[in-house]
Design a protein around this motif. Sequence first.
Motif, mmCIF file in Angstrom:
data_model
loop_
_atom_site.group_PDB
_atom_site.id
_atom_site.type_symbol
_atom_site.label_atom_id
_atom_site.label_comp_id
_atom_site.label_asym_id
_atom_site.label_seq_id
_atom_site.Cartn_x
_atom_site.Cartn_y
_atom_site.Cartn_z
ATOM 1 N N ARG A 120 34.118 47.914 41.017
ATOM 2 C CA ARG A 120 34.523 48.383 39.752
ATOM 3 C C ARG A 120 35.624 47.747 39.349
ATOM 4 O O ARG A 120 36.717 47.223 39.927
ATOM 5 N N ALA A 121 35.562 47.191 37.974
ATOM 6 C CA ALA A 121 36.773 46.239 37.587
ATOM 7 C C ALA A 121 37.372 46.864 36.354
ATOM 8 O O ALA A 121 36.751 47.367 35.348
ATOM 9 N N GLU A 122 38.896 46.598 36.372
ATOM 10 C CA GLU A 122 39.440 47.186 35.076
ATOM 11 C C GLU A 122 39.269 46.111 33.986
ATOM 12 O O GLU A 122 39.780 44.967 33.883
ATOM 13 N N THR A 166 31.110 48.520 36.012
ATOM 14 C CA THR A 166 30.687 48.879 37.482
ATOM 15 C C THR A 166 29.619 48.113 37.736
ATOM 16 O O THR A 166 28.584 48.020 37.104
ATOM 17 N N TYR A 216 29.064 49.252 31.582
ATOM 18 C CA TYR A 216 30.622 49.302 31.216
ATOM 19 C C TYR A 216 30.798 50.695 30.364
ATOM 20 O O TYR A 216 29.867 50.995 29.556
ATOM 21 N N VAL A 268 35.922 50.228 32.281
ATOM 22 C CA VAL A 268 35.503 49.882 33.478
ATOM 23 C C VAL A 268 34.248 49.514 33.843
ATOM 24 O O VAL A 268 33.149 50.126 33.297
ATOM 25 N N ILE A 320 40.345 45.145 40.704
ATOM 26 C CA ILE A 320 39.089 45.621 41.180
ATOM 27 C C ILE A 320 39.230 46.680 42.394
ATOM 28 O O ILE A 320 40.338 46.855 42.931
ATOM 29 N N GLU A 321 38.098 47.497 42.544
ATOM 30 C CA GLU A 321 37.886 48.381 43.560
ATOM 31 C C GLU A 321 36.669 47.980 44.171
ATOM 32 O O GLU A 321 35.591 47.703 43.337
ATOM 33 N N ASP A 350 34.125 53.288 29.303
ATOM 34 C CA ASP A 350 35.621 53.638 29.212
ATOM 35 C C ASP A 350 36.746 52.543 29.859
ATOM 36 O O ASP A 350 37.449 52.823 30.309
#
Length: 141
Positions: free
Chosen positions: A52-54, A121, A115, A119, A40-41, A117
């Motif tokens: 933001r999470a991958e 948010t 959601y 990611v 995450i960021e 690409d």
Amino acid sequence: MTGMIERLPGWPLVLPDLFGWMDSGLPGVLTTPGLHSIRIEESLKDGVYILRAELPGVDPAKDIELGIAEGVLTLRAERGTETTAKHHTEFRYGTFARSVRLPAGARGDDATADYKDGVLTVEVPVPETKTGTRIIPVRHV
């Protein structure tokens, strides 16, 4: 930024990314099979907490679950395999989970999630609160 982990950039330079270790597991340490972490960021910008999470390769409509309870945002996702033959893979499959404490005063009822690409948010409004030291003027009598 209450509730957000402060990380020092480039510290220490000799050690590999500790968060990467937690994600993949330390050598010799048992981890829960099938349960993986989500990278995450976090940021706080203009009164909004942003996470933001991958999460590449998941269907947000059926594979992602978000919840907020008692000031903690919990994110769960699941990615299933679609293979029929054995092969080498470094992709992660199974259940992914992550919980983060929201900043004080975050309005979880007003949270939104998008959601795009691969990611996810999540945005949660955080009203500005007055904190810190109050200056008391001294009168000359």
